[in-house]
Design a protein around this motif. Structure first.
Motif, PDB file in Angstrom:
ATOM      1  N   ARG A  38       0.842  -1.278   0.055  1.00 13.92           N
ATOM      2  CA  ARG A  38      -0.038  -0.185   0.174  1.00 13.92           C
ATOM      3  C   ARG A  38       0.856   1.103   0.103  1.00 13.92           C
ATOM      4  O   ARG A  38       1.985   1.193   0.279  1.00 13.92           O
ATOM      5  N   GLN A  39       0.164   2.327  -0.476  1.00 13.89           N
ATOM      6  CA  GLN A  39       0.978   3.578  -0.701  1.00 13.89           C
ATOM      7  C   GLN A  39       0.123   4.623  -0.180  1.00 13.89           C
ATOM      8  O   GLN A  39      -1.064   4.865  -0.894  1.00 13.89           O
ATOM      9  N   ALA A  40       0.341   5.355   0.911  1.00 13.74           N
ATOM     10  CA  ALA A  40      -0.501   6.456   1.575  1.00 13.74           C
ATOM     11  C   ALA A  40       0.012   7.621   0.906  1.00 13.74           C
ATOM     12  O   ALA A  40       0.967   7.970   0.445  1.00 13.74           O
ATOM     13  N   PRO A  41      -0.733   8.780   0.879  1.00  8.23           N
ATOM     14  CA  PRO A  41      -0.439  10.066   0.436  1.00  8.23           C
ATOM     15  C   PRO A  41       0.882  10.617   0.972  1.00  8.23           C
ATOM     16  O   PRO A  41       0.859  10.580   2.176  1.00  8.23           O
ATOM     17  N   GLY A  42       1.812  10.952   0.162  1.00  6.43           N
ATOM     18  CA  GLY A  42       3.162  11.455   0.953  1.00  6.43           C
ATOM     19  C   GLY A  42       4.151  10.310   1.495  1.00  6.43           C
ATOM     20  O   GLY A  42       5.030  10.730   1.947  1.00  6.43           O
ATOM     21  N   LYS A  43       3.741   9.201   1.328  1.00  6.18           N
ATOM     22  CA  LYS A  43       4.361   7.953   1.809  1.00  6.18           C
ATOM     23  C   LYS A  43       4.839   6.974   0.860  1.00  6.18           C
ATOM     24  O   LYS A  43       4.476   7.091  -0.271  1.00  6.18           O
ATOM     25  N   GLY A  44       6.315   6.409   1.061  1.00  7.44           N
ATOM     26  CA  GLY A  44       6.441   5.345   0.483  1.00  7.44           C
ATOM     27  C   GLY A  44       5.523   4.038   0.422  1.00  7.44           C
ATOM     28  O   GLY A  44       4.757   3.914   1.169  1.00  7.44           O
ATOM     29  N   ARG A  45       5.856   2.961  -0.575  1.00 11.12           N
ATOM     30  CA  ARG A  45       5.040   1.986  -0.481  1.00 11.12           C
ATOM     31  C   ARG A  45       5.606   1.089   0.461  1.00 11.12           C
ATOM     32  O   ARG A  45       6.783   0.901   0.780  1.00 11.12           O
ATOM     33  N   GLU A  46       4.604   0.381   1.211  1.00 11.94           N
ATOM     34  CA  GLU A  46       5.073  -0.488   2.260  1.00 11.94           C
ATOM     35  C   GLU A  46       4.342  -2.069   1.982  1.00 11.94           C
ATOM     36  O   GLU A  46       3.059  -1.918   1.645  1.00 11.94           O
ATOM     37  N   LEU A  47       4.908  -2.785   2.560  1.00 11.02           N
ATOM     38  CA  LEU A  47       4.373  -4.216   2.581  1.00 11.02           C
ATOM     39  C   LEU A  47       3.059  -4.494   3.379  1.00 11.02           C
ATOM     40  O   LEU A  47       3.009  -4.056   4.543  1.00 11.02           O
ATOM     41  N   VAL A  48       1.935  -5.113   3.124  1.00 14.87           N
ATOM     42  CA  VAL A  48       0.875  -5.521   3.939  1.00 14.87           C
ATOM     43  C   VAL A  48       0.852  -6.669   4.194  1.00 14.87           C
ATOM     44  O   VAL A  48       0.773  -7.156   5.381  1.00 14.87           O
ATOM     45  N   ALA A  49       0.923  -7.511   3.044  1.00 13.75           N
ATOM     46  CA  ALA A  49       0.980  -9.107   3.432  1.00 13.75           C
ATOM     47  C   ALA A  49       1.429  -9.746   2.121  1.00 13.75           C
ATOM     48  O   ALA A  49       1.177  -9.210   1.223  1.00 13.75           O
ATOM     49  N   ARG A  50       1.915 -10.904   2.282  1.00  7.33           N
ATOM     50  CA  ARG A  50       2.301 -11.708   1.210  1.00  7.33           C
ATOM     51  C   ARG A  50       2.080 -13.198   1.712  1.00  7.33           C
ATOM     52  O   ARG A  50       2.073 -13.636   2.703  1.00  7.33           O
ATOM     53  N   ILE A  51       2.036 -14.146   0.388  1.00  7.51           N
ATOM     54  CA  ILE A  51       1.549 -15.419   0.645  1.00  7.51           C
ATOM     55  C   ILE A  51       2.468 -16.188  -0.244  1.00  7.51           C
ATOM     56  O   ILE A  51       2.550 -16.017  -1.618  1.00  7.51           O
ATOM     57  N   SER A  52       3.145 -17.328   0.077  1.00  8.29           N
ATOM     58  CA  SER A  52       3.966 -18.201  -0.815  1.00  8.29           C
ATOM     59  C   SER A  52       3.002 -19.086  -1.570  1.00  8.29           C
ATOM     60  O   SER A  52       1.890 -19.108  -1.239  1.00  8.29           O
ATOM     61  N   ARG A  53       3.625 -19.896  -2.445  1.00  8.14           N
ATOM     62  CA  ARG A  53       2.877 -20.626  -3.178  1.00  8.14           C
ATOM     63  C   ARG A  53       2.356 -21.918  -2.292  1.00  8.14           C
ATOM     64  O   ARG A  53       1.277 -22.595  -2.451  1.00  8.14           O
ATOM     65  N   GLY A  54       2.925 -22.172  -1.175  1.00  4.82           N
ATOM     66  CA  GLY A  54       2.432 -23.189  -0.224  1.00  4.82           C
ATOM     67  C   GLY A  54       1.619 -22.709   0.939  1.00  4.82           C
ATOM     68  O   GLY A  54       1.231 -23.399   1.873  1.00  4.82           O
ATOM     69  N   GLY A  55       1.385 -21.253   0.868  1.00  2.00           N
ATOM     70  CA  GLY A  55       0.345 -20.838   1.685  1.00  2.00           C
ATOM     71  C   GLY A  55       0.911 -20.181   2.987  1.00  2.00           C
ATOM     72  O   GLY A  55       0.382 -19.784   3.778  1.00  2.00           O
ATOM     73  N   MET A  56       2.434 -19.883   2.971  1.00  2.00           N
ATOM     74  CA  MET A  56       2.922 -19.199   4.180  1.00  2.00           C
ATOM     75  C   MET A  56       2.708 -17.861   4.076  1.00  2.00           C
ATOM     76  O   MET A  56       2.750 -17.360   2.945  1.00  2.00           O
ATOM     77  N   THR A  57       2.562 -17.093   5.084  1.00  2.00           N
ATOM     78  CA  THR A  57       2.090 -15.797   5.006  1.00  2.00           C
ATOM     79  C   THR A  57       3.143 -14.961   6.078  1.00  2.00           C
ATOM     80  O   THR A  57       3.749 -15.508   6.834  1.00  2.00           O
ATOM     81  N   ASP A  58       3.237 -13.631   5.686  1.00  2.00           N
ATOM     82  CA  ASP A  58       3.630 -12.850   6.501  1.00  2.00           C
ATOM     83  C   ASP A  58       3.012 -11.411   6.271  1.00  2.00           C
ATOM     84  O   ASP A  58       2.617 -11.222   5.236  1.00  2.00           O
ATOM     85  N   TYR A  59       3.206 -10.574   7.364  1.00  2.00           N
ATOM     86  CA  TYR A  59       2.493  -9.494   7.453  1.00  2.00           C
ATOM     87  C   TYR A  59       3.250  -8.137   7.928  1.00  2.00           C
ATOM     88  O   TYR A  59       4.362  -8.146   8.599  1.00  2.00           O
ATOM     89  N   GLY A  60       3.053  -6.858   7.451  1.00  2.00           N
ATOM     90  CA  GLY A  60       3.477  -5.843   7.790  1.00  2.00           C
ATOM     91  C   GLY A  60       3.215  -5.611   9.265  1.00  2.00           C
ATOM     92  O   GLY A  60       2.405  -5.987   9.670  1.00  2.00           O
ATOM     93  N   GLY A  61       3.963  -4.801  10.026  1.00  2.00           N
ATOM     94  CA  GLY A  61       3.939  -4.680  11.389  1.00  2.00           C
ATOM     95  C   GLY A  61       2.707  -4.070  11.919  1.00  2.00           C
ATOM     96  O   GLY A  61       2.236  -4.223  12.989  1.00  2.00           O
ATOM     97  N   PHE A  62       2.314  -3.350  11.128  1.00  2.00           N
ATOM     98  CA  PHE A  62       1.041  -2.597  11.412  1.00  2.00           C
ATOM     99  C   PHE A  62      -0.349  -3.278  11.445  1.00  2.00           C
ATOM    100  O   PHE A  62      -1.391  -2.884  11.728  1.00  2.00           O
ATOM    101  N   VAL A  63      -0.145  -4.522  10.687  1.00  2.00           N
ATOM    102  CA  VAL A  63      -1.468  -5.202  10.464  1.00  2.00           C
ATOM    103  C   VAL A  63      -1.920  -5.635  11.903  1.00  2.00           C
ATOM    104  O   VAL A  63      -3.237  -5.681  12.091  1.00  2.00           O
ATOM    105  N   LYS A  64      -1.150  -6.320  12.925  1.00  2.00           N
ATOM    106  CA  LYS A  64      -1.583  -6.552  14.091  1.00  2.00           C
ATOM    107  C   LYS A  64      -2.729  -7.657  14.181  1.00  2.00           C
ATOM    108  O   LYS A  64      -3.942  -7.100  15.044  1.00  2.00           O
ATOM    109  N   GLY A  65      -2.820  -8.494  13.290  1.00  2.00           N
ATOM    110  CA  GLY A  65      -3.816  -9.512  13.146  1.00  2.00           C
ATOM    111  C   GLY A  65      -5.248  -8.835  12.773  1.00  2.00           C
ATOM    112  O   GLY A  65      -6.231  -9.573  12.746  1.00  2.00           O
TER     113      GLY A  65
END
Length: 115
Positions: A38-65
């Motif tokens: 995601r990219q908010a106005p005036g900010k850089g692009r940041e990771l929200v979440a990603r998922i591997s082909r096997g279904g493993m996930t990781d999230y940006g720290g701000f997601v908090k569940g």
């Protein structure tokens, strides 16, 4: 040709939920890492979440569940379920697909959270 088409963005009240979708074409979707940035106005692009082909996930720290990423390898679609949205989540959300060392990007979908 790889094509990513996002949908599901819009205006939502604080505390509400949205589900973003990203449909991929032109690629063997199953073997690739998919993600949302995601990219908010005036900010850089940041990771929200990603998922591997096997279904493993990781999230940006701000997601908090609050968000959940998932994929449907039959429909070639990745989803981002977002809940407990707040004003800081207002941004353009981009779907991404990684093939080797190359990231492909969708056109983005706007998410606006009103207080």
């Amino acid at each position: 040709q790889v094509q990513l088409v996002e949908s599901g963005g819009g205006l939502v009240q604080a505390g509400g939920s949205l589900r973003l979708s990203c449909a991929a074409s032109g690629v063997d979707f199953r073997n690739n890492v998919m993600g949302w940035y995601r990219q908010a106005p005036g900010k850089g692009r940041e990771l929200v979440a990603r998922i591997s082909r096997g279904g493993m996930t990781d999230y940006g720290g701000f997601v908090k569940g609050r968000f959940t990423i998932s994929r449907d390898n039959v429909k070639n679609t990745v989803y981002l379920q977002m809940s407990s949205l707040n004003g800081e989540d207002t941004a353009v959300y981009y779907c991404t697909l990684r093939i080797g060392s190359t990231n492909f990007w969708g056109q983005g979908t706007q998410v606006t959270v009103s207080s």
